[in-house]
Design a protein around this motif. Structure first.
Motif, PDB file in Angstrom:
ATOM      1  N   GLU A 255       0.817  -1.221   0.000  1.00  0.00           N
ATOM      2  CA  GLU A 255       0.000   0.000   0.000  1.00  0.00           C
ATOM      3  C   GLU A 255       0.845   1.263   0.000  1.00  0.00           C
ATOM      4  O   GLU A 255       0.329   2.359   0.187  1.00  0.00           O
ATOM      5  CB  GLU A 255      -0.908  -0.008   1.232  1.00  0.00           C
ATOM      6  N   GLN A 256       2.171   1.114  -0.179  1.00  0.00           N
ATOM      7  CA  GLN A 256       3.081   2.256  -0.277  1.00  0.00           C
ATOM      8  C   GLN A 256       3.025   3.179   0.945  1.00  0.00           C
ATOM      9  O   GLN A 256       3.024   4.403   0.835  1.00  0.00           O
ATOM     10  CB  GLN A 256       2.823   3.047  -1.557  1.00  0.00           C
ATOM     11  N   CYS A 257       3.022   2.568   2.127  1.00  0.00           N
ATOM     12  CA  CYS A 257       3.021   3.377   3.347  1.00  0.00           C
ATOM     13  C   CYS A 257       4.408   3.913   3.669  1.00  0.00           C
ATOM     14  O   CYS A 257       4.554   4.806   4.485  1.00  0.00           O
ATOM     15  CB  CYS A 257       2.502   2.561   4.521  1.00  0.00           C
ATOM     16  N   ARG A 258       5.439   3.315   3.091  1.00  0.00           N
ATOM     17  CA  ARG A 258       6.860   3.614   3.194  1.00  0.00           C
ATOM     18  C   ARG A 258       7.443   3.403   4.597  1.00  0.00           C
ATOM     19  O   ARG A 258       8.528   3.895   4.909  1.00  0.00           O
ATOM     20  CB  ARG A 258       7.195   5.011   2.661  1.00  0.00           C
ATOM     21  N   MET A 259       6.770   2.610   5.436  1.00  0.00           N
ATOM     22  CA  MET A 259       7.332   2.297   6.743  1.00  0.00           C
ATOM     23  C   MET A 259       8.629   1.495   6.620  1.00  0.00           C
ATOM     24  O   MET A 259       9.525   1.624   7.451  1.00  0.00           O
ATOM     25  CB  MET A 259       6.313   1.515   7.580  1.00  0.00           C
ATOM     26  N   CYS A 260       8.729   0.665   5.593  1.00  0.00           N
ATOM     27  CA  CYS A 260       9.954  -0.121   5.392  1.00  0.00           C
ATOM     28  C   CYS A 260      11.152   0.804   5.199  1.00  0.00           C
ATOM     29  O   CYS A 260      12.254   0.515   5.687  1.00  0.00           O
ATOM     30  CB  CYS A 260       9.798  -1.070   4.205  1.00  0.00           C
ATOM     31  N   THR A 261      10.947   1.897   4.513  1.00  0.00           N
ATOM     32  CA  THR A 261      12.018   2.874   4.313  1.00  0.00           C
ATOM     33  C   THR A 261      12.265   3.689   5.581  1.00  0.00           C
ATOM     34  O   THR A 261      13.407   3.884   6.004  1.00  0.00           O
ATOM     35  CB  THR A 261      11.678   3.803   3.138  1.00  0.00           C
ATOM     36  N   ASP A 262      11.195   4.166   6.189  1.00  0.00           N
ATOM     37  CA  ASP A 262      11.348   5.058   7.348  1.00  0.00           C
ATOM     38  C   ASP A 262      12.018   4.383   8.538  1.00  0.00           C
ATOM     39  O   ASP A 262      12.618   5.060   9.382  1.00  0.00           O
ATOM     40  CB  ASP A 262       9.978   5.597   7.773  1.00  0.00           C
ATOM     41  N   MET A 263      11.949   3.048   8.622  1.00  0.00           N
ATOM     42  CA  MET A 263      12.561   2.321   9.725  1.00  0.00           C
ATOM     43  C   MET A 263      13.896   1.688   9.345  1.00  0.00           C
ATOM     44  O   MET A 263      14.569   1.108  10.202  1.00  0.00           O
ATOM     45  CB  MET A 263      11.617   1.213  10.220  1.00  0.00           C
ATOM     46  N   CYS A 264      14.301   1.817   8.100  1.00  0.00           N
ATOM     47  CA  CYS A 264      15.517   1.151   7.617  1.00  0.00           C
ATOM     48  C   CYS A 264      16.769   1.744   8.273  1.00  0.00           C
ATOM     49  O   CYS A 264      16.999   2.957   8.189  1.00  0.00           O
ATOM     50  CB  CYS A 264      15.615   1.281   6.107  1.00  0.00           C
ATOM     51  N   PRO A 265      17.612   0.933   8.910  1.00  0.00           N
ATOM     52  CA  PRO A 265      18.806   1.466   9.578  1.00  0.00           C
ATOM     53  C   PRO A 265      19.764   2.198   8.648  1.00  0.00           C
ATOM     54  O   PRO A 265      20.359   3.205   9.037  1.00  0.00           O
ATOM     55  CB  PRO A 265      19.470   0.209  10.166  1.00  0.00           C
ATOM     56  N   ARG A 266      19.911   1.721   7.432  1.00  0.00           N
ATOM     57  CA  ARG A 266      20.822   2.380   6.492  1.00  0.00           C
ATOM     58  C   ARG A 266      20.212   3.675   5.953  1.00  0.00           C
ATOM     59  O   ARG A 266      20.919   4.662   5.744  1.00  0.00           O
ATOM     60  CB  ARG A 266      21.188   1.424   5.345  1.00  0.00           C
ATOM     61  N   PHE A 267      18.918   3.699   5.720  1.00  0.00           N
ATOM     62  CA  PHE A 267      18.255   4.937   5.313  1.00  0.00           C
ATOM     63  C   PHE A 267      18.422   5.993   6.399  1.00  0.00           C
ATOM     64  O   PHE A 267      18.717   7.157   6.119  1.00  0.00           O
ATOM     65  CB  PHE A 267      16.767   4.681   5.056  1.00  0.00           C
ATOM     66  N   LEU A 268      18.296   5.575   7.672  1.00  0.00           N
ATOM     67  CA  LEU A 268      18.408   6.518   8.777  1.00  0.00           C
ATOM     68  C   LEU A 268      19.828   7.034   8.949  1.00  0.00           C
ATOM     69  O   LEU A 268      20.044   8.096   9.541  1.00  0.00           O
ATOM     70  CB  LEU A 268      17.911   5.870  10.071  1.00  0.00           C
ATOM     71  N   LEU A 269      20.815   6.304   8.412  1.00  0.00           N
ATOM     72  CA  LEU A 269      22.196   6.796   8.430  1.00  0.00           C
ATOM     73  C   LEU A 269      22.473   7.741   7.264  1.00  0.00           C
ATOM     74  O   LEU A 269      23.591   8.255   7.141  1.00  0.00           O
ATOM     75  CB  LEU A 269      23.170   5.615   8.390  1.00  0.00           C
ATOM     76  N   GLY A 270      21.468   7.971   6.426  1.00  0.00           N
ATOM     77  CA  GLY A 270      21.633   8.922   5.328  1.00  0.00           C
ATOM     78  C   GLY A 270      21.839   8.294   3.968  1.00  0.00           C
ATOM     79  O   GLY A 270      22.044   9.010   2.976  1.00  0.00           O
ATOM     80  N   HIS A 271      21.786   6.985   3.889  1.00  0.00           N
ATOM     81  CA  HIS A 271      21.952   6.319   2.599  1.00  0.00           C
ATOM     82  C   HIS A 271      20.679   6.435   1.759  1.00  0.00           C
ATOM     83  O   HIS A 271      19.598   6.721   2.283  1.00  0.00           O
ATOM     84  CB  HIS A 271      22.307   4.848   2.804  1.00  0.00           C
ATOM     85  N   ALA A 272      20.815   6.163   0.480  1.00  0.00           N
ATOM     86  CA  ALA A 272      19.694   6.357  -0.449  1.00  0.00           C
ATOM     87  C   ALA A 272      18.757   5.161  -0.518  1.00  0.00           C
ATOM     88  O   ALA A 272      17.778   5.188  -1.267  1.00  0.00           O
ATOM     89  CB  ALA A 272      20.235   6.670  -1.853  1.00  0.00           C
ATOM     90  N   THR A 273      19.024   4.104   0.222  1.00  0.00           N
ATOM     91  CA  THR A 273      18.157   2.929   0.158  1.00  0.00           C
ATOM     92  C   THR A 273      16.716   3.296   0.516  1.00  0.00           C
ATOM     93  O   THR A 273      16.464   3.962   1.520  1.00  0.00           O
ATOM     94  CB  THR A 273      18.669   1.817   1.099  1.00  0.00           C
ATOM     95  N   GLN A 274      15.775   2.852  -0.321  1.00  0.00           N
ATOM     96  CA  GLN A 274      14.354   3.146  -0.103  1.00  0.00           C
ATOM     97  C   GLN A 274      13.539   1.949  -0.583  1.00  0.00           C
ATOM     98  O   GLN A 274      13.049   1.928  -1.706  1.00  0.00           O
ATOM     99  CB  GLN A 274      13.943   4.418  -0.850  1.00  0.00           C
ATOM    100  N   PRO A 275      13.397   0.944   0.269  1.00  0.00           N
ATOM    101  CA  PRO A 275      12.723  -0.278  -0.170  1.00  0.00           C
ATOM    102  C   PRO A 275      11.295  -0.070  -0.650  1.00  0.00           C
ATOM    103  O   PRO A 275      10.802  -0.849  -1.472  1.00  0.00           O
ATOM    104  CB  PRO A 275      12.780  -1.182   1.069  1.00  0.00           C
ATOM    105  N   HIS A 276      10.605   0.970  -0.180  1.00  0.00           N
ATOM    106  CA  HIS A 276       9.235   1.161  -0.667  1.00  0.00           C
ATOM    107  C   HIS A 276       9.220   1.478  -2.155  1.00  0.00           C
ATOM    108  O   HIS A 276       8.270   1.118  -2.870  1.00  0.00           O
ATOM    109  CB  HIS A 276       8.520   2.268   0.134  1.00  0.00           C
ATOM    110  N   LYS A 277      10.267   2.118  -2.661  1.00  0.00           N
ATOM    111  CA  LYS A 277      10.347   2.396  -4.097  1.00  0.00           C
ATOM    112  C   LYS A 277      10.616   1.123  -4.887  1.00  0.00           C
ATOM    113  O   LYS A 277      10.108   0.947  -6.008  1.00  0.00           O
ATOM    114  CB  LYS A 277      11.432   3.436  -4.372  1.00  0.00           C
ATOM    115  N   VAL A 278      11.415   0.231  -4.292  1.00  0.00           N
ATOM    116  CA  VAL A 278      11.669  -1.043  -4.959  1.00  0.00           C
ATOM    117  C   VAL A 278      10.387  -1.875  -4.973  1.00  0.00           C
ATOM    118  O   VAL A 278      10.077  -2.542  -5.971  1.00  0.00           O
ATOM    119  CB  VAL A 278      12.812  -1.793  -4.243  1.00  0.00           C
TER     120      VAL A 278
END
Length: 442
Positions: A255-278
């Protein structure tokens, strides 16, 4: 013989699960050397017990590794909840007169505190670049058991034994020292379970470890533990989903809530990983692999699948789907900058270990797994030639040859990354192939 040569000769690899040859790490120069004693995977208990049982040896091995890489500071990363272990380490650091060099770095009780890049940030405030390694920000990271093995290497002892935790839905939880090459089934039966027909076994921690399809293998230098659960446990069911199942479920339900991205440890360190886009690309059946290169930034911690997603989807599996396709095409992610800053929301999105353990249904099994002195003596050990990152070891023994415990039986191939292997028992070589060297005990 220099420490670097001793470490190489002893066949030391990362004991925390990755299996990277330690001599290759110690060939670098770094500002910091960090001891990863976080042991952030739920239920595993090896490192915290080793640090309490062998503080002097671990501290000395850690210090020696730090001197080898010319580090200005050596920091032991350990969770603050381990107060007794911290007190022991602080006392021994003082007694060994290393207080000006070795210090304790207290970690929060979060998952994944033991991820190398999270550990580096928590202990130094530095962010490792995307697809990078700690040395790029002046850090070398080794595991607690690896530091213990470095100490033993300085005393002329090769790696022939391994500490593993048995945990989960079992009568007897424990941590035990076993010989490398011991049949896994012999170790599993120490749990008090004889028949595993109704059980599944996770190799390693419950977050990142896979469910074993075959429990007929052998202990390696990088095994950390085994989590044994009933086959009907929700964690086993989720981990047992096939690639096709996860792809079909992801396409139908995200449902594209993007919680997977918002909780991602690497995303939170500033990396570009965004699993919701994948996940979005998978839903639209996108075949543009270039647009999905961020899938390669996934650290495989599984937080997105087992904690973040509110409807139980498989974002990590979506990342892996595109990673596999990109690997087939030889495509590699190229970062566009070198300096990264953690996102401002990071402090509010760290996942407490207790909440994670409850979420994945392991609360009732989060109990001590005390070190035992049980001795297993298998009649035959099978020592894998490939139990580390890099090329498999090349046998230097032949069938029928008698070997002594600790004797080198496999060497690093010329001009290759790898690790030597050694006989864990004294006996006669009965098999010598590309995969295993088997030794029958005297």
């Amino acid at each position: 013989m220099s420490l670097l040569e001793q470490v190489k000769e002893a066949g030391i690899i990362g004991a925390g699960g990755a299996g990277f040859p330690t001599h290759a790490k110690l060939a670098s120069e770094a500002e910091y050397i960090l001891l990863n004693g976080a042991e952030c995977e739920p239920l595993l208990r090896v490192d915290q017990q080793l640090m309490a049982m062998f503080p002097d040896e671990i501290i000395k091995g850690f210090e020696a590794a730090g001197r080898q890489v010319n580090a200005k500071k050596a920091i032991i990363g350990i969770k603050g909840k381990h107060k007794e272990v911290i007190a022991i380490l602080e006392d021994r650091i003082k007694a060994l007169q290393l207080g000006g060099y070795v210090e304790i770095g207290v970690l929060p009780d979060i998952y994944p505190a033991g991820d190398e890049q999270v550990l580096v940030y928590e202990l130094t405030g530095r962010v490792v670049p995307e697809v990078g390694i700690p040395i790029q920000v002046g850090c070398v990271v080794i595991n607690s058991e690896t530091a213990l093995n470095i100490y033993y290497a300085s005393e002329g002892k090769a790696v022939t034994e391994k500490y593993v935790t048995l945990a989960g839905d079992i009568p007897q939880r424990m941590t035990v020292k076993v010989e490398v090459g011991t049949p896994i089934i012999d170790v599993l039966k120490l749990s008090g379970i004889e028949n595993f027909d109704e059980y599944a076994v996770i190799a390693g921690g419950p977050m990142m470890g896979p469910v074993m399809n075959d429990i007929g293998g052998y202990i390696t230098k990088k095994d950390k533990g085994f989590v044994i659960l009933k086959k009907g446990h929700p964690l086993i069911r989720r981990k047992s989903a096939s690639k096709e199942q996860t792809k079909r479920i992801n396409r139908a339900t995200c449902e594209q809530c993007r919680m997977c991205t918002d909780m991602c440890p690497r995303f939170l360190l500033g990396h570009a990983t965004q699993p919701h886009k994948v996940m979005r690309a998978l839903g639209y059946k996108s075949d543009n692999l270039e647009e999905q290169m961020i899938a390669q930034l996934c650290c495989q911690c599984n937080l997105c699948e087992l904690f973040a997603c509110p409807i139980g989807l498989y974002p990590k599996s979506a990342n892996n789907y595109y990673r596999d396709l990109q690997a087939e095409q030889g495509m590699r992610y190229k970062r566009t900058k070198e300096v990264f800053e953690p996102r401002s929301a990071r402090a509010d999105r760290l996942v407490p270990s207790k909440r994670l353990i409850a979420r994945i249904g392991l609360h009732d099994f989060d109990k001590p797994a005390p070190m035992t002195d049980i001795t297993l003596q298998p009649e035959v050990v099978h020592i894998a030639t490939r139990q580390h990152v890099g090329a498999p070891a090349v046998p230097v023994v032949t069938v029928g040859e008698h070997v002594q415990a600790g004797q080198k039986i496999g060497k690093i191939p010329e001009e290759s990354l790898g690790a030597a292997i050694h006989a864990s028992i004294s006996g006669t070589v009965t098999e010598c192939g590309n995969d295993y060297i088997a030794i029958r005990r005297d």
